[in-house]
Motif scaffolding. Sequence first.
Motif, PDB file in Angstrom:
ATOM      1  N   LEU A  44       8.403  -3.857 -10.954  1.00  0.00           N
ATOM      2  CA  LEU A  44       7.502  -3.457  -9.870  1.00  0.00           C
ATOM      3  C   LEU A  44       8.228  -2.650  -8.804  1.00  0.00           C
ATOM      4  CD1 LEU A  44       5.484  -6.782  -9.432  1.00  0.00           C
ATOM      5  CD2 LEU A  44       4.601  -4.633 -10.311  1.00  0.00           C
ATOM      6  N   GLN A  83       1.676  -8.336  -5.703  1.00  0.00           N
ATOM      7  CA  GLN A  83       2.249  -8.894  -6.931  1.00  0.00           C
ATOM      8  C   GLN A  83       3.640  -9.468  -6.690  1.00  0.00           C
ATOM      9  OE1 GLN A  83       1.630  -6.561 -10.658  1.00  0.00           O
ATOM     10  NE2 GLN A  83       0.536  -5.114  -9.361  1.00  0.00           N
ATOM     11  N   LEU A  84       4.443  -8.795  -5.867  1.00  0.00           N
ATOM     12  CA  LEU A  84       5.783  -9.305  -5.557  1.00  0.00           C
ATOM     13  C   LEU A  84       5.703 -10.596  -4.748  1.00  0.00           C
ATOM     14  CD1 LEU A  84       7.632  -5.962  -4.708  1.00  0.00           C
ATOM     15  CD2 LEU A  84       8.102  -7.492  -6.627  1.00  0.00           C
ATOM     16  N   LEU A 121       0.875   0.857  -3.572  1.00  0.00           N
ATOM     17  CA  LEU A 121       2.004   0.104  -3.036  1.00  0.00           C
ATOM     18  C   LEU A 121       1.564  -1.255  -2.493  1.00  0.00           C
ATOM     19  CD1 LEU A 121       3.941   2.968  -1.197  1.00  0.00           C
ATOM     20  CD2 LEU A 121       4.584   1.823  -3.319  1.00  0.00           C
ATOM     21  N   GLN A 167       8.848   0.887  -9.925  1.00  0.00           N
ATOM     22  CA  GLN A 167       7.620   1.677  -9.821  1.00  0.00           C
ATOM     23  C   GLN A 167       7.364   2.086  -8.373  1.00  0.00           C
ATOM     24  OE1 GLN A 167       4.647  -0.857 -11.584  1.00  0.00           O
ATOM     25  NE2 GLN A 167       5.313  -0.448 -13.678  1.00  0.00           N
ATOM     26  N   MET A 168       7.637   1.176  -7.441  1.00  0.00           N
ATOM     27  CA  MET A 168       7.473   1.499  -6.029  1.00  0.00           C
ATOM     28  C   MET A 168       8.468   2.572  -5.595  1.00  0.00           C
ATOM     29  SD  MET A 168       6.889  -2.324  -4.456  1.00  0.00           S
ATOM     30  CE  MET A 168       6.644  -1.763  -2.775  1.00  0.00           C
ATOM     31  N   HIS A 208       1.300  -3.564  -5.374  1.00  0.00           N
ATOM     32  CA  HIS A 208       2.613  -4.017  -5.836  1.00  0.00           C
ATOM     33  C   HIS A 208       3.208  -5.049  -4.880  1.00  0.00           C
ATOM     34  CE1 HIS A 208       2.209  -1.084  -8.871  1.00  0.00           C
ATOM     35  NE2 HIS A 208       3.495  -0.872  -9.108  1.00  0.00           N
TER      36      HIS A 208
END
Length: 303
Positions: free
Chosen positions: A291, A170-171, A164, A294-295, A167
């Motif tokens: 993303l 990445q966000l 997490l 996926q989280m 992610h």
Amino acid sequence: MTGYASVQHSPLPVDVEANAPAATITPTARLGLEIRSVNSRFLDLSFKLPEDLRQLEPSLRELITRQIKRGKVEVRASQDAGDGTSLQAPNHQALQKIAALQDKIHDWLPKARELSVADVLRLTAGNSTPVALEEVAWLALAQQAITALLDARAREGARLTDMLQGHIDQLRTLAEQAAPLVPQLVEQQRQRFLERWKDAMALADGSHLPEAAQDRALTEATAFAIRIDVAEELTRLRSHLDEIARLLSKGGDIGKRLDFLIQELHREANTLGSKSAVLEMTRISVDMKVLIEQMREQVQNIE
């Protein structure tokens, strides 16, 4: 979260005195206990116990509910008498009772045969350490299994946290890429409006003043900038990401809070896509939603 634990207790050959307290009695059977858990929003306990261990279920349930709050948890128990090496001497009370019963039977049935040693051992095997006396041993074994299960779930939680956090990074990167696109797009649209108005004025009969045309173009450009402005969405998105990171660092019972924040992230990403006026912004919105989805799948696994 998912997890699995299995523990066993092998018997030790000891003599059990008639008046020995339950806590000091060593089980004569080989005890085995398995606990497995899978993801669930609430705590759902199920027990697979042999008939002679059914009375342990309330104690096991109470022990588990004190330490596990979520998940579909299945508990399996087994009791194996083992081989002759685990045989224990019958206690004195059991022998006295059997002798008294044999005397009474002989009074009524004089021709009845005497009990053999094998008969006595067979009759006392089920009473030398009854399940009631072994409850302490079972609960101790259950606590070992619960501890191992919690350790397994903690390791899985650490892996999910790392995922997490990746992610989240990445966000944040995608949000940084989206931020400068809006001013650039607004300026491009402003120039486009001005060029169109100039072309229109060149074909007009002069009834409109160039200054008025330019003001109209600027007004249209301003309205367009308001429609596509995503500064608030990006600010809220960054705020949600900060809160998720804080909760992951804090730990504890955070699954429901994370699930709510993930929904808010998805809302902001959708708004970015709906306001998109350039292909690059659409791509960023799609990448964000992938993303976030996926989280969402993993957040539901966190207790």
